[in-house]
Scaffold this motif. Structure first.
Motif, PDB file in Angstrom:
ATOM      1  N   ALA A 157      13.235  10.175   5.720  1.00  0.00           N
ATOM      2  CA  ALA A 157      12.331  11.081   5.019  1.00  0.00           C
ATOM      3  C   ALA A 157      12.425  10.922   3.506  1.00  0.00           C
ATOM      4  O   ALA A 157      11.894  11.735   2.760  1.00  0.00           O
ATOM      5  N   ARG A 158      13.079   9.863   3.050  1.00  0.00           N
ATOM      6  CA  ARG A 158      13.254   9.667   1.611  1.00  0.00           C
ATOM      7  C   ARG A 158      11.904   9.331   0.953  1.00  0.00           C
ATOM      8  O   ARG A 158      10.968   8.871   1.603  1.00  0.00           O
ATOM      9  N   THR A 159      11.843   9.550  -0.338  1.00  0.00           N
ATOM     10  CA  THR A 159      10.652   9.221  -1.111  1.00  0.00           C
ATOM     11  C   THR A 159      11.005   8.187  -2.169  1.00  0.00           C
ATOM     12  O   THR A 159      12.167   8.076  -2.579  1.00  0.00           O
ATOM     13  N   ASP A 160       9.985   7.452  -2.608  1.00  0.00           N
ATOM     14  CA  ASP A 160      10.208   6.387  -3.587  1.00  0.00           C
ATOM     15  C   ASP A 160       9.797   6.796  -4.994  1.00  0.00           C
ATOM     16  O   ASP A 160      10.123   6.111  -5.963  1.00  0.00           O
ATOM     17  N   ALA A 183       4.227   9.433   7.623  1.00  0.00           N
ATOM     18  CA  ALA A 183       3.647   8.393   6.766  1.00  0.00           C
ATOM     19  C   ALA A 183       4.396   7.072   6.926  1.00  0.00           C
ATOM     20  O   ALA A 183       3.791   6.003   7.033  1.00  0.00           O
ATOM     21  N   ARG A 184       5.712   7.125   6.956  1.00  0.00           N
ATOM     22  CA  ARG A 184       6.484   5.896   7.143  1.00  0.00           C
ATOM     23  C   ARG A 184       6.242   5.310   8.535  1.00  0.00           C
ATOM     24  O   ARG A 184       6.157   4.091   8.706  1.00  0.00           O
ATOM     25  N   GLY A 185       6.105   6.171   9.535  1.00  0.00           N
ATOM     26  CA  GLY A 185       5.841   5.698  10.884  1.00  0.00           C
ATOM     27  C   GLY A 185       4.497   5.016  11.029  1.00  0.00           C
ATOM     28  O   GLY A 185       4.292   4.204  11.942  1.00  0.00           O
ATOM     29  N   VAL A 227      -3.341   8.684   1.788  1.00  0.00           N
ATOM     30  CA  VAL A 227      -2.959  10.045   1.426  1.00  0.00           C
ATOM     31  C   VAL A 227      -2.670  10.850   2.683  1.00  0.00           C
ATOM     32  O   VAL A 227      -3.457  10.825   3.637  1.00  0.00           O
ATOM     33  N   VAL A 228      -1.549  11.541   2.699  1.00  0.00           N
ATOM     34  CA  VAL A 228      -1.244  12.530   3.730  1.00  0.00           C
ATOM     35  C   VAL A 228      -1.311  13.910   3.078  1.00  0.00           C
ATOM     36  O   VAL A 228      -0.641  14.160   2.068  1.00  0.00           O
ATOM     37  N   THR A 250       0.834  -1.199   0.000  1.00  0.00           N
ATOM     38  CA  THR A 250       0.000   0.000   0.000  1.00  0.00           C
ATOM     39  C   THR A 250       0.869   1.249   0.000  1.00  0.00           C
ATOM     40  O   THR A 250       1.535   1.546   0.989  1.00  0.00           O
ATOM     41  N   PRO A 251       0.875   2.014  -1.094  1.00  0.00           N
ATOM     42  CA  PRO A 251       1.665   3.258  -1.083  1.00  0.00           C
ATOM     43  C   PRO A 251       0.925   4.356  -0.338  1.00  0.00           C
ATOM     44  O   PRO A 251      -0.286   4.275  -0.095  1.00  0.00           O
ATOM     45  N   VAL A 252       1.640   5.392   0.011  1.00  0.00           N
ATOM     46  CA  VAL A 252       1.021   6.595   0.571  1.00  0.00           C
ATOM     47  C   VAL A 252       1.472   7.782  -0.266  1.00  0.00           C
ATOM     48  O   VAL A 252       2.652   7.908  -0.601  1.00  0.00           O
ATOM     49  N   PHE A 253       0.513   8.617  -0.634  1.00  0.00           N
ATOM     50  CA  PHE A 253       0.784   9.838  -1.388  1.00  0.00           C
ATOM     51  C   PHE A 253       0.853  10.999  -0.394  1.00  0.00           C
ATOM     52  O   PHE A 253      -0.100  11.237   0.346  1.00  0.00           O
ATOM     53  N   VAL A 254       1.963  11.705  -0.372  1.00  0.00           N
ATOM     54  CA  VAL A 254       2.115  12.883   0.476  1.00  0.00           C
ATOM     55  C   VAL A 254       2.006  14.097  -0.439  1.00  0.00           C
ATOM     56  O   VAL A 254       2.849  14.316  -1.309  1.00  0.00           O
TER      57      VAL A 254
END
Length: 285
Positions: free
Chosen positions: A156-159, A124-126, A92-93, A61-65
């Protein structure tokens, strides 16, 4: 617009304040995050329509920030609409940049806002998401580019990165709308208009030092997937901006020039947002 280090990379873990974190509806949580320079950032988490396991997101499950544009905030209708479409593809955040909405501090118009985005990504990662996609619009587009360049190997990296209607360079005044924006940012009477007309509190200090520009940041993002989206009727930044970004990025970036599209969130239709969701799910898998 900032008196702090423009290239600062924060590495501490950001957690929501347990006294302010609260449920804000089914599948939604709202809290104030504290950035590394002590700004309270109003942030919203929407669980989305993906499958969850034991109350936490599955590994797929991805999260969009989502990083909004200048004078936006997490409660603006166009931000809620963006979040509503992206929820089909993952959680989504959304959050309000410093100086915007209910967040603290004052806007530095893209400089220290990188710290706000970093706090949201860590949150979001937490919450259990292993895959994070940052999606930025206009000022937020410049922030997601600089954030991806500065946070390569930390929590805090993004994919994957999506920059919509982003500028390529600072101090651009080539359109009437950008000249009005510069007046609002640089003049005392303009900042009053920002505060009372747009609910945006703008810092009075000039940038010192000048932060890395988006076009300087883009080559440092690879190999993280990057999507650059821009409308051919953008009234703020003409097409030389996305083309400059794409040229600096090289082969690792995709460039979508959208016919008939204007600027940022208000101009991003449901079909475009759905295509962004599809792209992100494919590229950050």
């Amino acid at each position: 617009m900032s008196n702090g280090p423009a290239g600062h990379v924060a590495r501490s873990t950001v957690r929501p304040n347990p006294e302010t974190a609260r449920a804000a509806g089914p599948g939604r949580m709202r809290t104030f995050l504290s950035t590394d320079d002590g700004v309270a950032v109003d942030s919203v988490y929407d669980q989305g329509q993906a499958v969850y396991e034991e109350g936490r997101p599955s590994g797929d499950t991805p999260v969009f920030v989502v990083a909004h544009g200048f004078t936006g905030d997490a409660d603006r209708p166009h931000i809620r609409r963006v979040a509503g479409v992206l929820r089909r593809y993952g959680a989504v955040v959304t959050f309000s940049f410093r100086g915007h909405g209910a967040s603290g501090g004052r806007s530095t118009v893209g400089d220290r806002e990188v710290l706000d985005l970093a706090a949201a990504v860590r949150w979001a990662r937490g919450l259990g998401h292993a895959r994070v996609v940052t999606v930025g619009f206009s000022m937020g587009g410049s922030v997601v580019l600089r954030h991806a360049a500065l946070h390569r190997d930390d929590d805090a990296r993004t994919d994957a990165v999506v920059a919509v209607s982003a500028p390529a360079r600072w101090y651009y005044r080539g359109t009437p709308l950008m000249r009005r924006l510069h007046w609002m940012v640089t003049r005392p009477e303009g900042r009053l208009v920002g505060r009372y007309g747009f609910r945006t509190r703008i810092h009075h200090r000039e940038w010192d030092p000048v932060p890395m520009s988006p076009v300087e940041a883009v080559p440092r993002i690879a190999p993280t997937p990057l999507l650059i989206v821009h409308g051919d009727r953008d009234g703020y930044f003409p097409l030389d901006h996305p083309r400059m970004l794409a040229a600096a990025a090289g082969d690792h970036a995709d460039l979508w020039l959208e016919p008939g599209m204007g600027h940022a969130e208000n101009a991003a239709g449901e079909d475009l947002l759905a295509r962004i969701g599809d792209w992100a799910v494919t590229r950050c898998g």
